[in-house]
Design a protein around this motif. Structure first.
Motif, PDB file in Angstrom:
ATOM      1  N   ASN A   1       0.608   4.024   7.028  1.00 55.70           N
ATOM      2  CA  ASN A   1       1.727   3.270   7.911  1.00 55.70           C
ATOM      3  C   ASN A   1       2.600   3.968   7.399  1.00 55.70           C
ATOM      4  N   ASP A   2       2.970   4.003   6.097  1.00 58.00           N
ATOM      5  CA  ASP A   2       4.032   5.690   5.184  1.00 58.00           C
ATOM      6  C   ASP A   2       3.900   6.389   6.961  1.00 58.00           C
ATOM      7  N   SER A   3       3.542   7.112   6.564  1.00 56.16           N
ATOM      8  CA  SER A   3       2.991   8.447   7.467  1.00 56.16           C
ATOM      9  C   SER A   3       3.425   8.124   8.619  1.00 56.16           C
ATOM     10  N   LEU A   4       3.325   7.202   9.304  1.00 58.14           N
ATOM     11  CA  LEU A   4       4.219   6.392  10.742  1.00 58.14           C
ATOM     12  C   LEU A   4       5.370   6.794  11.016  1.00 58.14           C
ATOM     13  N   LYS A   5       6.310   6.479   9.608  1.00 63.62           N
ATOM     14  CA  LYS A   5       7.690   6.298   9.733  1.00 63.62           C
ATOM     15  C   LYS A   5       8.696   6.936   9.802  1.00 63.62           C
TER      16      LYS A   5
ATOM     17  N   GLN B   1     -19.688  -9.317  -8.209  1.00 68.03           N
ATOM     18  CA  GLN B   1     -19.286  -9.085  -6.661  1.00 68.03           C
ATOM     19  C   GLN B   1     -17.969  -8.849  -6.838  1.00 68.03           C
ATOM     20  N   LEU B   2     -17.415  -9.771  -6.753  1.00 75.19           N
ATOM     21  CA  LEU B   2     -15.847 -10.454  -7.260  1.00 75.19           C
ATOM     22  C   LEU B   2     -14.819  -9.093  -7.533  1.00 75.19           C
ATOM     23  N   ILE B   3     -15.521  -8.695  -8.767  1.00 82.09           N
ATOM     24  CA  ILE B   3     -14.721  -7.110  -9.245  1.00 82.09           C
ATOM     25  C   ILE B   3     -14.661  -5.985  -8.098  1.00 82.09           C
ATOM     26  N   LYS B   4     -16.317  -5.975  -7.793  1.00 81.34           N
ATOM     27  CA  LYS B   4     -16.437  -4.717  -6.530  1.00 81.34           C
ATOM     28  C   LYS B   4     -15.548  -5.153  -5.399  1.00 81.34           C
ATOM     29  N   TYR B   5     -15.696  -6.340  -4.730  1.00 79.06           N
ATOM     30  CA  TYR B   5     -15.055  -6.835  -4.136  1.00 79.06           C
ATOM     31  C   TYR B   5     -13.579  -6.253  -3.793  1.00 79.06           C
ATOM     32  N   ILE B   6     -12.693  -6.245  -4.991  1.00 83.64           N
ATOM     33  CA  ILE B   6     -10.893  -6.677  -5.179  1.00 83.64           C
ATOM     34  C   ILE B   6     -10.803  -4.827  -4.963  1.00 83.64           C
ATOM     35  N   LYS B   7     -11.645  -4.450  -5.704  1.00 79.78           N
ATOM     36  CA  LYS B   7     -11.765  -2.761  -6.380  1.00 79.78           C
ATOM     37  C   LYS B   7     -11.712  -2.067  -4.407  1.00 79.78           C
ATOM     38  N   ASP B   8     -12.386  -2.445  -3.983  1.00 80.49           N
ATOM     39  CA  ASP B   8     -13.161  -1.859  -2.014  1.00 80.49           C
ATOM     40  C   ASP B   8     -11.451  -2.917  -1.771  1.00 80.49           C
ATOM     41  N   ARG B   9     -10.965  -3.216  -1.799  1.00 80.34           N
ATOM     42  CA  ARG B   9      -9.766  -4.030  -0.998  1.00 80.34           C
ATOM     43  C   ARG B   9      -8.756  -3.073  -1.352  1.00 80.34           C
ATOM     44  N   LYS B  10      -8.450  -3.333  -2.697  1.00 77.01           N
ATOM     45  CA  LYS B  10      -7.173  -2.335  -3.127  1.00 77.01           C
ATOM     46  C   LYS B  10      -7.349  -1.153  -2.911  1.00 77.01           C
ATOM     47  N   THR B  11      -8.581  -0.808  -2.194  1.00 77.32           N
ATOM     48  CA  THR B  11      -8.754   0.435  -1.907  1.00 77.32           C
ATOM     49  C   THR B  11      -8.524   0.411  -0.292  1.00 77.32           C
ATOM     50  N   LYS B  12      -8.745  -0.292   0.599  1.00 75.82           N
ATOM     51  CA  LYS B  12      -8.560  -0.258   2.020  1.00 75.82           C
ATOM     52  C   LYS B  12      -7.139  -0.354   2.225  1.00 75.82           C
ATOM     53  N   GLU B  13      -6.266  -1.463   0.971  1.00 75.56           N
ATOM     54  CA  GLU B  13      -5.314  -1.631   1.210  1.00 75.56           C
ATOM     55  C   GLU B  13      -4.297  -0.499   1.491  1.00 75.56           C
TER      56      GLU B  13
ATOM     57  N   LEU C   1      -4.846   2.504   2.118  1.00 80.78           N
ATOM     58  CA  LEU C   1      -4.851   3.092   2.885  1.00 80.78           C
ATOM     59  C   LEU C   1      -4.403   3.264   3.841  1.00 80.78           C
ATOM     60  N   ILE C   2      -4.467   1.497   4.222  1.00 74.21           N
ATOM     61  CA  ILE C   2      -3.790   1.052   5.081  1.00 74.21           C
ATOM     62  C   ILE C   2      -1.954   1.549   5.243  1.00 74.21           C
ATOM     63  N   GLU C   3      -1.540   0.994   3.810  1.00 73.60           N
ATOM     64  CA  GLU C   3      -0.367   1.291   3.746  1.00 73.60           C
ATOM     65  C   GLU C   3       0.131   3.154   3.530  1.00 73.60           C
ATOM     66  N   ALA C   4      -0.152   3.544   3.268  1.00 74.59           N
ATOM     67  CA  ALA C   4      -0.766   4.739   3.530  1.00 74.59           C
ATOM     68  C   ALA C   4      -0.716   6.082   4.582  1.00 74.59           C
TER      69      ALA C   4
END
Length: 246
Positions: A242-246, A223-235, A237-240
């Motif tokens: 934000n970059d597209s809005l610059k 569960q922890l490994i999956k949570y970290i993977k999912d969070r990395k994916t989400k973060e 996407l958010i970073e991408a």
């Protein structure tokens, strides 16, 4: 809101009052002062809190449950006091193959609790004792903050704000170190998900990578490994975005 608390607030009771005859975990105990009520043994199954077994108490406050588990896993003891109260009492503990003894009282079900069990439970209790200290200090800060607000003491409010931030950092650092130091036990990924799931991803990565091969393959390890993977994916996407809005 805590990772596992979200699950608990959305649980559905699945009733099963028949006592299992065989199992690799025996849970015995006593709730001093309990004359009438029902005790439920519970666990989370597919994100739902389910009843594994139940015992109706009528006079004798002692109880015994037998359960079959594949690996160390959090279970819950839930007391329905049969007094019409909207909310009743629940305690959590690590169940693992062997014998577990639970004693407490009706008057203070959650605070009078004494549990003896396996290695995970011993470490779980150690962590919860320290967590209680953090919570008590937090409550004192809340009380001081309330008084400072009434007195409009801005200096004290700023002081309390810094003290609170420091307390949070101490709690997170303690939890991360505790998890790494107990990387060979299933309690490590469990408390990580339950208490510091929103910590910096690099700290979560450190914990996950430190886990023993056995714990990585456990319920909470996966569960922890999956949570970290999912969070990395989400973060990412958010970073991408934000970059597209610059």
């Amino acid at each position: 809101m805590k990772y596992f608390s979200i699950i608990l607030f959305s649980f559905i009771f699945l009733m099963n009052c028949s006592s299992p005859k065989k199992g690799n975990v025996t849970i015995t105990g006593n709730i001093k002062g309990l004359k009438k009520g029902t005790i439920y043994l519970q666990r989370i199954q597919d994100t739902i809190l389910v009843n594994i077994d139940s015992i109706v108490i009528e006079g004798n406050s002692e109880f015994m449950f037998t359960s079959e588990i594949e690996e160390p896993e959090i279970h819950y003891l839930y007391l329905d006091k049969d007094d019409g109260a909207q909310y009743n009492d629940r305690i959590d503990f690590f169940a693992e193959p062997g014998e577990i003894t639970i004693t407490t009282s009706l008057n203070d079900f959650e605070n009078d609790i004494k549990i003896t069990g396996g290695k995970n439970q011993m470490k779980f209790l150690e962590y919860k004792k320290m967590l209680k200290r953090f919570n008590e200090r937090n409550l004192r800060l809340i009380k001081e903050d309330f008084e400072a607000s009434k007195q409009k003491d801005e200096e004290k409010l700023m002081e309390n704000d810094e003290a609170y931030k420091k307390l949070v950092r101490q709690k997170y650092l303690y939890t991360i170190n505790f998890a790494v130091n107990n990387r060979k036990l299933e309690v490590a990924p469990y408390i990580t998900l339950n208490e510091v799931y929103d910590a910096n991803i690099k700290f979560l990565d450190t914990i996950a990578k430190s886990l023993s091969p056995k714990v990585k393959k456990s319920l909470y390890g996966k569960q922890l490994i999956k949570y970290i993977k999912d969070r990395k994916t989400k973060e990412a996407l958010i970073e991408a975005q934000n970059d597209s809005l610059k």
